[in-house]
Write an enzyme that holds these catalytic residues in place. Structure first.
Site, PDB file in Angstrom:
ATOM      1  N   SER A 128       0.716  -1.116  -0.039  1.00  0.00           N
ATOM      2  CA  SER A 128       0.014   0.017  -0.002  1.00  0.00           C
ATOM      3  C   SER A 128       0.851   1.149   0.033  1.00  0.00           C
ATOM      4  CB  SER A 128      -1.022   0.167   1.106  1.00  0.00           C
ATOM      5  OG  SER A 128      -1.567   1.295   1.488  1.00  0.00           O
TER       6      SER A 128
ATOM      7  N   TYR B   3      -2.285  -1.900   9.984  1.00  0.00           N
ATOM      8  CA  TYR B   3      -2.333  -1.843   8.318  1.00  0.00           C
ATOM      9  C   TYR B   3      -1.056  -1.474   7.816  1.00  0.00           C
ATOM     10  CZ  TYR B   3      -4.065  -1.270   3.766  1.00  0.00           C
ATOM     11  OH  TYR B   3      -4.199  -1.459   2.090  1.00  0.00           O
TER      12      TYR B   3
HETATM   13  N1  NAD Z   1      -8.811  -0.369  -2.014  1.00  0.00           N
HETATM   14  C1  NAD Z   1      -7.934   0.404  -1.482  1.00  0.00           C
HETATM   15  O1  NAD Z   1      -8.141   1.732  -1.384  1.00  0.00           O
HETATM   16  C2  NAD Z   1      -6.739  -0.108  -1.395  1.00  0.00           C
HETATM   17  C3  NAD Z   1      -5.549   0.550  -1.213  1.00  0.00           C
HETATM   18  C4  NAD Z   1      -4.151   0.096  -1.110  1.00  0.00           C
HETATM   19  C5  NAD Z   1      -4.089  -1.183  -0.909  1.00  0.00           C
HETATM   20  N2  NAD Z   1      -5.137  -1.966  -1.031  1.00  0.00           N
HETATM   21  C6  NAD Z   1      -4.878  -3.472  -0.978  1.00  0.00           C
HETATM   22  O2  NAD Z   1      -5.100  -4.191  -1.918  1.00  0.00           O
HETATM   23  C7  NAD Z   1      -5.527  -5.578  -1.838  1.00  0.00           C
HETATM   24  C8  NAD Z   1      -7.049  -5.817  -2.637  1.00  0.00           C
HETATM   25  O3  NAD Z   1      -7.960  -5.056  -1.849  1.00  0.00           O
HETATM   26  P1  NAD Z   1      -9.211  -4.498  -2.493  1.00  0.00           P
HETATM   27  O4  NAD Z   1      -9.387  -3.064  -2.596  1.00  0.00           O
HETATM   28  O5  NAD Z   1      -9.626  -5.603  -3.818  1.00  0.00           O
HETATM   29  O6  NAD Z   1     -10.236  -4.865  -1.263  1.00  0.00           O
HETATM   30  P2  NAD Z   1     -11.444  -6.078  -1.260  1.00  0.00           P
HETATM   31  O7  NAD Z   1     -11.974  -5.976   0.175  1.00  0.00           O
HETATM   32  O8  NAD Z   1     -12.395  -5.719  -2.271  1.00  0.00           O
HETATM   33  O9  NAD Z   1     -11.016  -7.418  -1.545  1.00  0.00           O
HETATM   34  C9  NAD Z   1      -9.980  -7.972  -0.641  1.00  0.00           C
HETATM   35  C10 NAD Z   1     -10.160  -9.516  -1.120  1.00  0.00           C
HETATM   36  O10 NAD Z   1      -9.263 -10.124  -0.022  1.00  0.00           O
HETATM   37  C11 NAD Z   1     -10.283 -11.181   0.524  1.00  0.00           C
HETATM   38  N3  NAD Z   1      -9.426 -11.817   1.666  1.00  0.00           N
HETATM   39  C12 NAD Z   1      -9.568 -11.206   2.985  1.00  0.00           C
HETATM   40  N4  NAD Z   1      -8.941 -11.832   3.759  1.00  0.00           N
HETATM   41  C13 NAD Z   1      -8.666 -13.115   3.282  1.00  0.00           C
HETATM   42  C14 NAD Z   1      -7.968 -14.212   3.663  1.00  0.00           C
HETATM   43  N5  NAD Z   1      -7.671 -14.246   4.976  1.00  0.00           N
HETATM   44  N6  NAD Z   1      -7.899 -15.204   2.801  1.00  0.00           N
HETATM   45  C15 NAD Z   1      -8.231 -15.168   1.446  1.00  0.00           C
HETATM   46  N7  NAD Z   1      -8.666 -13.906   0.940  1.00  0.00           N
HETATM   47  C16 NAD Z   1      -9.112 -12.873   1.834  1.00  0.00           C
HETATM   48  C17 NAD Z   1     -11.382 -10.822   0.606  1.00  0.00           C
HETATM   49  O11 NAD Z   1     -12.303 -11.711   0.924  1.00  0.00           O
HETATM   50  C18 NAD Z   1     -11.715  -9.898  -0.708  1.00  0.00           C
HETATM   51  O12 NAD Z   1     -12.148 -10.611  -1.654  1.00  0.00           O
HETATM   52  C19 NAD Z   1      -5.709  -5.679  -0.379  1.00  0.00           C
HETATM   53  O13 NAD Z   1      -4.317  -6.287  -0.048  1.00  0.00           O
HETATM   54  C20 NAD Z   1      -5.616  -4.115   0.188  1.00  0.00           C
HETATM   55  O14 NAD Z   1      -5.020  -4.309   1.535  1.00  0.00           O
HETATM   56  C21 NAD Z   1      -6.341  -1.577  -1.145  1.00  0.00           C
END
Ligand code: NAD
Length: 284
Positions: A164, A177
Site C-alpha cells: 500500500s 495496516y
Molecule cells: N482499496 C484500496 O483503497 C486499497 C489501497 C491500498 C492497498 N489495497 C490493498 O489491495 C488489496 C486488495 O484489496 P481490495 O481493494 O480489492 O479490497 P476488497 O476488500 O474488495 O478485496 C480483498 C479480498 O481479499 C479477500 N480476503 C480477505 N481476507 C482473506 C483471507 N484471509 N484469505 C483469503 N482472502 C482474503 C477478501 O475476501 C476480498 O475478496 C488488499 O491487499 C488491500 O490491502 C487496497
C-alpha cells in the site's frame, strides 16, 4: 508474444499460469480477469468469510463464483477455490490441485487483504493480530506454498505482492495496516534476493485509494469525514482528491491490474525488488 486478433489483447502472459489470492471481488478479481485477457490460465482463491475485526462486509462464495465465470468467459482455463491465506494447509492444497491441473504456476498476485481503523493505542490484540495474520503472514503462506514448485519448474516467474502507499507514508489510525504493508515490502526484498538466481522476480504494487468495497464503505467514509454527520462517497472523493497532485479521488481496480500485468509480463524481465507506487503522486 502472440497477437490474438479480434479481442484486442496482446497475449502478454500467453502460456503462463497465474495464482491470484483475494480474487472474489475488487482488485483480485480485476487482476485475474486482466491476466486471463492477456492469455494466462488462472487459479483464483478467496476466504469468502467474515472476519469479526473487519469493519465492512467481506464477500461470499457467490462473488468467487462470479469471478470464476468472468474468467472462464475470456476463454482461458480457471480453477476457483475457497481458501484462507491464514492457513498454510489450505493454500498448499490449492497449489497442489493447481499444479495437477495446469502443470506449473508462473505468476503470483498475493493480493488478499483487509483494513481497519483505530488509534494505535486503542487497537485490540485481536485487531492487530488479524491484520498481520491476513496481510503479512497470508503473503508469506502464499509464497511458501508456490515457490518450491516455481523453482523446480525452472521457468522463472513473477511474484507481485500488494502492499500500500501507506507503507511509504504515515497516516493516523492504521498502525496495524501500515505495519503489515511495510512488512510485505521487507518480505518482497528478501525474496527478490533469494529468487533472482532462479529467474523469479518479486515486486510490490503500492496503491493509494482504489474503488473497491474496502474503500467504499461506511467505516472509511467516517474516517475521512469525522466532522460530517453523514459522510458518503462524494465527501470521500473530495477529501481524497485534495491529497494528490492529479486531483483524482481514487483509482479503479483496472489501474492496479495493468501495473500487476506489466510486472508479471516479460516486459518487466529485469525488474525485481521494486515497490511500485500507483498513487496519482500522493507521496509528493
Ligand atoms: N482499496 C484500496 O483503497 C486499497 C489501497 C491500498 C492497498 N489495497 C490493498 O489491495 C488489496 C486488495 O484489496 P481490495 O481493494 O480489492 O479490497 P476488497 O476488500 O474488495 O478485496 C480483498 C479480498 O481479499 C479477500 N480476503 C480477505 N481476507 C482473506 C483471507 N484471509 N484469505 C483469503 N482472502 C482474503 C477478501 O475476501 C476480498 O475478496 C488488499 O491487499 C488491500 O490491502 C487496497
Amino acid at each position: 508474444m502472440v497477437f490474438r486478433e479480434g479481442d484486442g489483447s496482446m497475449g502478454r502472459v500467453e502460456g503462463k499460469v497465474a495464482l491470484v489470492t483475494g480474487a472474489a471481488r475488487g482488485q483480485g478479481r480485476s487482476h485475474a480477469l486482466r491476466l486471463a485477457q492477456e492469455g494466462a490460465d488462472v487459479v483464483v482463491l478467496d476466504a469468502c468469510t467474515e472476519i469479526d475485526s473487519v469493519p465492512y462486509p467481506l464477500p461470499t462464495e457467490v462473488e468467487l463464483k462470479e469471478t470464476e465465470a468472468l474468467v472462464a468467459a475470456t476463454g482461458r482455463r480457471v480453477l476457483a477455490r475457497t481458501a484462507d491465506v491464514r492457513s498454510q494447509e489450505q493454500l498448499d492444497a490449492v497449489v497442489d490441485e493447481a499444479l495437477a491441473e495446469f502443470g506449473h504456476i508462473d505468476i503470483v498476485a498475493a493480493n488478499a487483504g483487509i483494513v481497519g481503523f483505530r488509534p494505535t493505542w486503542e487497537l485490540s490484540d485481536t485487531e492487530w493480530q488479524d491484520m498481520l495474520d491476513v496481510n503479512l503472514t497470508g503473503a508469506f503462506h502464499t509464497v511458501k506454498a508456490v515457490v518450491p514448485a516455481m523453482i523446480e519448474a525452472g521457468r522463472g516467474g513473477s511474484i507481485v505482492i500488494t502492499s500500500s502507499i501507506q507503507a511509504m507514508l504515515g497516516s493516523a489510525n492504521i498502525a496495524h495496516y501500515n505495519a503489515s504493508k511495510s512488512g510485505v515490502m521487507g518480505l518482497m526484498r528478501t525474496l527478490a534476493a533469494e529468487l533472482g538466481p532462479h529467474g523469479i522476480r518479486v515486486n510490490t504494487v503500492n496503491p493509494s485509494a482504489v474503488e473497491t468495497p474496502m474503500l467504499l464503505n461506511e467505516a472509511t467514509f467516517r474516517i475521512f469525514g469525522p466532522d460530517l454527520e453523514n459522510p458518503g462517497p462524494d465527501d470521500l472523493w473530495e477529501r481524497s482528491k485534495n491529497r494528490n497532485p492529479m486531483g483524482v479521488g481514487w483509482l479503479s481496480a483496472a489501474h492496479l491490474s495493468n501495473a500487476v500485468l506489466f510486472l508479471a509480463s516479460d516486459e518487466a524481465q529485469y525488474i525485481t525488488g521494486v515497490a511500485l507506487p500507483v498513487d496519482m503522486g500522493v507521496r509528493l
